[in-house]
Design a protein around this motif. Structure first.
Motif, PDB file in Angstrom:
ATOM      1  N   PRO A  23       0.796  -1.230   0.000  1.00  0.00           N
ATOM      2  CA  PRO A  23       0.000   0.000   0.000  1.00  0.00           C
ATOM      3  C   PRO A  23       0.830   1.282   0.000  1.00  0.00           C
ATOM      4  CG  PRO A  23      -0.198  -1.155   2.117  1.00  0.00           C
ATOM      5  CD  PRO A  23       0.569  -2.053   1.198  1.00  0.00           C
ATOM      6  N   ASN A  24       1.978   1.254   0.689  1.00  0.00           N
ATOM      7  CA  ASN A  24       2.794   2.479   0.773  1.00  0.00           C
ATOM      8  C   ASN A  24       4.242   2.152   0.406  1.00  0.00           C
ATOM      9  OD1 ASN A  24       0.740   4.365   1.862  1.00  0.00           O
ATOM     10  ND2 ASN A  24       0.754   2.983   3.632  1.00  0.00           N
ATOM     11  N   ASN A  25       4.420   1.682  -0.796  1.00  0.00           N
ATOM     12  CA  ASN A  25       5.745   1.200  -1.205  1.00  0.00           C
ATOM     13  C   ASN A  25       6.851   2.247  -1.043  1.00  0.00           C
ATOM     14  OD1 ASN A  25       7.785  -0.354  -2.418  1.00  0.00           O
ATOM     15  ND2 ASN A  25       7.321   0.498  -4.436  1.00  0.00           N
ATOM     16  N   GLN A  26       7.916   1.845  -0.326  1.00  0.00           N
ATOM     17  CA  GLN A  26       9.098   2.720  -0.177  1.00  0.00           C
ATOM     18  C   GLN A  26      10.364   1.927  -0.466  1.00  0.00           C
ATOM     19  OE1 GLN A  26       9.254   5.997   0.600  1.00  0.00           O
ATOM     20  NE2 GLN A  26       7.021   6.133   0.582  1.00  0.00           N
ATOM     21  N   ASP A  27      10.221   0.764  -1.053  1.00  0.00           N
ATOM     22  CA  ASP A  27      11.368  -0.117  -1.286  1.00  0.00           C
ATOM     23  C   ASP A  27      12.176   0.401  -2.474  1.00  0.00           C
ATOM     24  OD1 ASP A  27      13.089  -2.146  -2.093  1.00  0.00           O
ATOM     25  OD2 ASP A  27      11.715  -3.749  -1.494  1.00  0.00           O
ATOM     26  N   PRO A  28      13.432   0.847  -2.234  1.00  0.00           N
ATOM     27  CA  PRO A  28      14.227   1.440  -3.322  1.00  0.00           C
ATOM     28  C   PRO A  28      14.406   0.484  -4.495  1.00  0.00           C
ATOM     29  CG  PRO A  28      15.453   1.401  -1.240  1.00  0.00           C
ATOM     30  CD  PRO A  28      14.126   0.780  -0.956  1.00  0.00           C
ATOM     31  N   GLU A  29      14.516  -0.824  -4.193  1.00  0.00           N
ATOM     32  CA  GLU A  29      14.709  -1.799  -5.283  1.00  0.00           C
ATOM     33  C   GLU A  29      13.488  -1.810  -6.212  1.00  0.00           C
ATOM     34  OE1 GLU A  29      15.877  -5.834  -4.026  1.00  0.00           O
ATOM     35  OE2 GLU A  29      15.174  -6.427  -6.036  1.00  0.00           O
ATOM     36  N   LEU A  30      12.308  -1.705  -5.609  1.00  0.00           N
ATOM     37  CA  LEU A  30      11.095  -1.760  -6.433  1.00  0.00           C
ATOM     38  C   LEU A  30      10.892  -0.468  -7.237  1.00  0.00           C
ATOM     39  CD1 LEU A  30       8.672  -3.589  -3.975  1.00  0.00           C
ATOM     40  CD2 LEU A  30       9.891  -4.561  -5.913  1.00  0.00           C
ATOM     41  N   PHE A  31      11.468   0.629  -6.741  1.00  0.00           N
ATOM     42  CA  PHE A  31      11.334   1.894  -7.485  1.00  0.00           C
ATOM     43  C   PHE A  31      12.028   1.837  -8.847  1.00  0.00           C
ATOM     44  CE2 PHE A  31      10.658   4.396  -3.327  1.00  0.00           C
ATOM     45  CZ  PHE A  31       9.280   4.382  -3.517  1.00  0.00           C
ATOM     46  N   SER A  32      12.912   0.849  -9.042  1.00  0.00           N
ATOM     47  CA  SER A  32      13.612   0.754 -10.334  1.00  0.00           C
ATOM     48  C   SER A  32      12.692   0.237 -11.447  1.00  0.00           C
ATOM     49  CB  SER A  32      14.841  -0.139 -10.200  1.00  0.00           C
ATOM     50  OG  SER A  32      14.426  -1.450  -9.901  1.00  0.00           O
ATOM     51  N   TYR A  33      11.509  -0.244 -11.088  1.00  0.00           N
ATOM     52  CA  TYR A  33      10.555  -0.709 -12.110  1.00  0.00           C
ATOM     53  C   TYR A  33       9.659   0.451 -12.550  1.00  0.00           C
ATOM     54  CZ  TYR A  33      12.254  -5.273 -10.921  1.00  0.00           C
ATOM     55  OH  TYR A  33      13.094  -6.335 -10.726  1.00  0.00           O
ATOM     56  N   PRO A  34       9.114   0.353 -13.771  1.00  0.00           N
ATOM     57  CA  PRO A  34       8.355   1.503 -14.290  1.00  0.00           C
ATOM     58  C   PRO A  34       6.987   1.691 -13.628  1.00  0.00           C
ATOM     59  CG  PRO A  34       8.259  -0.337 -15.823  1.00  0.00           C
ATOM     60  CD  PRO A  34       9.202  -0.744 -14.743  1.00  0.00           C
ATOM     61  N   LYS A  35       6.533   2.914 -13.676  1.00  0.00           N
ATOM     62  CA  LYS A  35       5.147   3.222 -13.304  1.00  0.00           C
ATOM     63  C   LYS A  35       4.320   3.171 -14.566  1.00  0.00           C
ATOM     64  CE  LYS A  35       4.805   6.179  -9.271  1.00  0.00           C
ATOM     65  NZ  LYS A  35       4.467   7.491  -8.770  1.00  0.00           N
ATOM     66  N   LYS A  36       3.013   3.010 -14.424  1.00  0.00           N
ATOM     67  CA  LYS A  36       2.156   3.038 -15.599  1.00  0.00           C
ATOM     68  C   LYS A  36       1.285   4.285 -15.496  1.00  0.00           C
ATOM     69  CE  LYS A  36      -0.599  -0.274 -18.213  1.00  0.00           C
ATOM     70  NZ  LYS A  36      -1.516  -1.382 -18.121  1.00  0.00           N
TER      71      LYS A  36
END
Ligand SMILES: [Zn+2]
Length: 256
Positions: free
Chosen positions: A51-64
């Motif tokens: 719900p409140n993603n703050q994981d730097p690794e996951l931020f490397s994936y694109p937003k839609k």
């Protein structure tokens, strides 16, 4: 007699898919591919939403370029189970195998105080509430949580966890556990078996294997509600659960 046994096995065998790390930033192309596959075969997965993603690794994936929460509502309306996969997915603790399932490793929850965990869970649930999405299911990032996590979940009215050992859903500490044993599509002749899929890491070959598995076995896929209807605290299932736990722990020691 043979027919009764056959029916019993058939009634108690079913597959579920759990998709981890569903957030604004993710592998949306793969999400589209698996969604098409699920729709074609009427498969209803369980989604682990951060719900409140703050994981730097996951931020490397694109937003839609869509409203993420509107998309979550679309998935929910299709009958997909919406679960909460942690709050921010940030590992700021590690556990030396003193977590509930004895996995060990990094954790968002394990070894934090009850009060801190309660706040974390409330913060995640508030996001769902703000978006008017009712949920009942949780699974922790990296499978690591402890008794305090369960107490906090209970306090917030969340009592379904898609994780744990065994071949049948069971109740423990006022929580319904739906076991999650496999990281790949893998078929046992008996039991409610859920497969964990990380879309972000799913490569072409793995997608092909998943597609093949679904094409061959789609009739044996069940919904989350069907899995919950199998919650059973029968002693023989408990023995199976303890056995699978021991086997998997030994396997992990050998492969580490
Ligand atoms: Zn995760």
């Amino acid at each position: 007699m043979y027919n009764i046994i056959k029916k019993y096995i058939s009634d108690n065998t079913g597959f579920l898919i759990r998709l981890d790390d569903i957030a604004e930033n993710m592998n949306w192309d793969m999400m589209q591919k698996v969604s098409d596959l699920f729709d074609k075969y009427q498969i209803k997965p369980v989604l682990g939403i951060i719900p409140n993603n703050q994981d730097p690794e996951l931020f490397s994936y694109p937003k839609k370029n869509i409203n993420f929460w509107e998309q979550v509502r679309i998935w929910k309306n299709k009958g997909w189970e919406i679960g909460m996969h942690g709050n921010n997915h940030v590992y700021d603790k590690s556990c030396p195998k003193n977590d509930y399932l004895g996995h060990g490793g990094n954790s968002e929850f394990c070894n934090h105080s009850y009060e801190f965990q309660l706040e974390k869970i409330k913060s995640g649930l508030n996001k769902f509430k703000d978006e008017k999405i009712n949920i009942r299911t949780f699974f922790a990032p990296n499978h690591t949580f402890d008794r305090n996590t369960l107490l906090a979940l209970n306090q917030c009215g969340i009592n379904k966890v898609l994780d744990g050992y065994g071949l049948m859903p069971y109740e423990e500490n006022k929580v319904n556990f739906i076991p999650q044993l496999f990281y790949k599509t893998f078929k046992l002749p008996f039991g409610i078996q859920s497969f964990q899929i990380h879309l972000n890491y799913l490569d072409k070959q793995e997608f092909y294997e998943l597609k093949n598995f679904i094409e061959k076995n789609y009739k044996k896929f069940i919904t989350f509600d069907q899995a919950l209807s199998k919650v059973n605290n029968n002693l023989s299932y408990k023995i199976i659960r303890i056995t699978t736990e021991k086997i998997l722990k030994i396997k992990r020691i050998i492969s580490n």
